[in-house]
Write an enzyme that holds these catalytic residues in place. Structure first.
Site, mmCIF file in Angstrom:
data_model
loop_
_atom_site.group_PDB
_atom_site.id
_atom_site.type_symbol
_atom_site.label_atom_id
_atom_site.label_comp_id
_atom_site.label_asym_id
_atom_site.label_seq_id
_atom_site.Cartn_x
_atom_site.Cartn_y
_atom_site.Cartn_z
ATOM 1 N N GLY A 28 0.835 -1.214 0.000
ATOM 2 C CA GLY A 28 0.000 0.000 0.000
ATOM 3 C C GLY A 28 0.863 1.254 0.000
ATOM 4 N N ARG A 71 1.104 -5.010 -5.515
ATOM 5 C CA ARG A 71 1.110 -6.275 -4.783
ATOM 6 C C ARG A 71 1.442 -7.326 -5.838
ATOM 7 N NH1 ARG A 71 -2.778 -3.327 -1.428
ATOM 8 N NH2 ARG A 71 -1.720 -3.283 0.572
ATOM 9 N N ASP A 79 4.025 -4.228 6.426
ATOM 10 C CA ASP A 79 4.320 -5.527 6.996
ATOM 11 C C ASP A 79 4.615 -6.615 5.954
ATOM 12 O OD1 ASP A 79 4.338 -6.551 9.574
ATOM 13 O OD2 ASP A 79 2.535 -7.735 9.118
ATOM 14 N N THR A 129 3.658 2.771 5.732
ATOM 15 C CA THR A 129 2.237 2.421 5.781
ATOM 16 C C THR A 129 1.510 3.458 6.638
ATOM 17 O OG1 THR A 129 0.644 0.894 6.780
ATOM 18 C CG2 THR A 129 2.882 0.719 7.575
ATOM 19 N N ASP A 182 -0.893 2.857 8.474
ATOM 20 C CA ASP A 182 -1.478 2.194 9.661
ATOM 21 C C ASP A 182 -0.632 2.310 10.922
ATOM 22 O OD1 ASP A 182 -3.685 1.354 8.249
ATOM 23 O OD2 ASP A 182 -2.763 -0.541 7.652
ATOM 24 N N ASP A 193 1.695 0.327 12.027
ATOM 25 C CA ASP A 193 1.574 -0.964 12.703
ATOM 26 C C ASP A 193 2.808 -1.847 12.530
ATOM 27 O OD1 ASP A 193 1.289 -1.456 10.029
ATOM 28 O OD2 ASP A 193 -0.450 -2.765 10.218
ATOM 29 N N ARG A 217 -18.196 17.344 12.057
ATOM 30 C CA ARG A 217 -18.712 17.904 13.309
ATOM 31 C C ARG A 217 -19.601 19.112 13.024
ATOM 32 N NH1 ARG A 217 -15.085 16.742 18.262
ATOM 33 N NH2 ARG A 217 -16.260 18.408 19.197
ATOM 34 N N ARG A 232 -7.426 -2.331 9.126
ATOM 35 C CA ARG A 232 -8.020 -3.678 9.214
ATOM 36 C C ARG A 232 -7.552 -4.404 10.470
ATOM 37 N NH1 ARG A 232 -8.484 -4.124 3.552
ATOM 38 N NH2 ARG A 232 -6.258 -4.423 3.292
HETATM 39 P P1 ADP Z 1 2.039 -4.150 2.648
HETATM 40 O O1 ADP Z 1 3.502 -4.156 2.404
HETATM 41 O O2 ADP Z 1 1.441 -2.801 2.499
HETATM 42 O O3 ADP Z 1 1.705 -4.835 3.969
HETATM 43 P P2 ADP Z 1 1.150 -6.550 1.227
HETATM 44 O O4 ADP Z 1 0.925 -7.317 2.493
HETATM 45 O O5 ADP Z 1 0.123 -6.673 0.169
HETATM 46 O O6 ADP Z 1 1.352 -4.995 1.482
HETATM 47 O O7 ADP Z 1 2.558 -7.026 0.631
HETATM 48 C C1 ADP Z 1 3.078 -6.472 -0.543
HETATM 49 C C2 ADP Z 1 3.812 -7.510 -1.348
HETATM 50 O O8 ADP Z 1 4.884 -8.058 -0.566
HETATM 51 C C3 ADP Z 1 3.001 -8.734 -1.735
HETATM 52 O O9 ADP Z 1 2.211 -8.522 -2.886
HETATM 53 C C4 ADP Z 1 4.083 -9.756 -2.018
HETATM 54 O O10 ADP Z 1 4.685 -9.558 -3.262
HETATM 55 C C5 ADP Z 1 5.102 -9.425 -0.919
HETATM 56 N N1 ADP Z 1 4.850 -10.302 0.223
HETATM 57 C C6 ADP Z 1 3.970 -10.137 1.239
HETATM 58 N N2 ADP Z 1 4.009 -11.184 2.099
HETATM 59 C C7 ADP Z 1 4.935 -12.040 1.607
HETATM 60 C C8 ADP Z 1 5.450 -13.299 2.024
HETATM 61 N N3 ADP Z 1 5.003 -13.915 3.130
HETATM 62 N N4 ADP Z 1 6.406 -13.884 1.252
HETATM 63 C C9 ADP Z 1 6.864 -13.268 0.154
HETATM 64 N N5 ADP Z 1 6.421 -12.100 -0.294
HETATM 65 C C10 ADP Z 1 5.479 -11.471 0.417
#
Ligand code: ADP
Length: 320
Positions: free
Chosen positions: A12, A73, A104, A127, A129, A131, A156, A173
């Site tokens: 994101g 993603r 994350d 991010t 968030d 988080d 308001r 989320r």
């Molecule tokens: P954010 O980084 O905002 O949390 P995502 O969770 O969608 O967004 O993760 C972004 C991209 O990072 C995913 O589309 C994927 O390519 C990669 N990614 C996320 N989790 C994993 C994982 N467990 N193993 C490998 N690549 C991952």
């Protein structure tokens, strides 16, 4: 000393990512190190959308939200074959290390890539968030919180004019940080977050009492992970009979020109990331602790869940 590094944004988008890319790029160039930009997150790494950057490539971006490198993603990167292809594309260009700016998931992917291939990686938490474990701050959270406060201020006005209850659904989320800080600073009466259970019946009884006692209007901020705004609004309207409206901010929260805090913090983090990576460090994330830039173990950052500061919960109960 590394001689050639790359920088990318993933997952994101968040306001301030551009300031971080700019700082990584200019710090590297200042050190006499080549720097490459990867477009479109891990997609770009796999599809060879990789270009060498000069200082002018990051001109005129610090004030812009989003990320000029683009983000995405990428499902293919979640497979070992995908990651090996990405690694090969970096090696072919002589890229010896990588800065990944993302949430994350992106940092988790970065951690796996580094474990599998040994390529040095430094992460930055990007991010809205806020988080990412180990850091009190993530790039973009301040701009997003300010966007929400602006919306609350406007809501308001109209809530007060009509004696209405307004439910505002905000992003989050799994994390209630955005809802909490914007709710507290916007003076919301109720703040619903995924980290804390709530009893809608109790809230409604409380609302009726407050309304009968002369309260003109009420604001409820709900993080999407704590319930859908329209469902919360429907329950309130049914149980209290109060004139209730629901707003959902959606992607507006992701955009906008970054605040001073996001620009400065992202720039500081970007400088640290580039210097650390160039000096040979790996598997760390830079974040903030009590106002200072700190390094966090990448593995720990992605394998621990950041908790919402209980002080916020207490403050919200006292002030609302
Ligand atoms: P954010 O980084 O905002 O949390 P995502 O969770 O969608 O967004 O993760 C972004 C991209 O990072 C995913 O589309 C994927 O390519 C990669 N990614 C996320 N989790 C994993 C994982 N467990 N193993 C490998 N690549 C991952």
């Amino acid at each position: 000393m590394l001689k050639s590094i790359a920088v990318m944004t993933s997952g994101g988008d968040s306001p301030g990512m551009n300031a971080a890319i700019r700082a990584v790029t200019r710090t590297a160039l200042h050190q006499g190190v080549k720097v490459w930009g990867i477009r479109g997150g891990y997609h770009g790494m796999l599809d060879e959308d990789i270009f060498e950057m000069q200082s002018k490539d990051v001109s005129d971006i610090i004030q812009r939200g989003g990320t000029f490198l683009g983000t995405a993603r990428c499902k293919r990167f979640a497979t070992p074959e995908g990651r090996m292809l990405g690694y090969k594309n970096l090696v072919e260009r002589g890229i010896q290390g990588l800065v990944v700016i993302g949430g994350d998931g992106s940092l988790r992917g970065a951690s796996i890539l580094s474990q599998e291939t040994g390529i040095p990686i430094v992460g930055l938490p990007g991010t809205i968030d806020n988080d990412v474990w180990g850091s009190e701050y993530t790039i973009g959270c301040d701009t997003a919180a300010n966007t929400i406060i602006d919306a609350i201020n406007k809501l308001r006005d109209t809530a007060s004019a009509h004696r209405r209850t307004i439910v505002l659904e905000v992003m989050g989320r799994n994390s209630g940080w955005l809802a909490m800080v914007s709710g507290i600073s916007g003076g919301a009466e109720y703040i619903l977050v995924p980290e804390e259970e709530y009893d809608i019946d109790e809230i409604c009884e409380d609302m009726k009492r407050a309304y009968d006692a002369g309260k003109r209007y009420m604001m409820v901020v709900v993080a999407e992970g704590a319930g859908k705004g329209h469902e919360v609004g429907k329950a309130i309207a049914e149980k209290t009979g109060l004139d209730t409206r629901v707003s959902k901010l959606g992607h507006i929260q992701r955009g906008g020109s970054p605040t001073v805090i996001d620009r400065v913090n992202a720039s500081r983090l970007g400088e640290h990331a580039a210097l650390a990576l160039i000096s040979g460090l790996s598997d760390i994330v830079f974040g903030f602790d009590r106002g200072h830039v700190v390094s966090i173990n990448l593995h720990d950052a992605v394998n621990n869940k950041k908790l919402l500061n209980p002080e916020f919960m207490r403050l919200a109960r006292v002030l609302t």
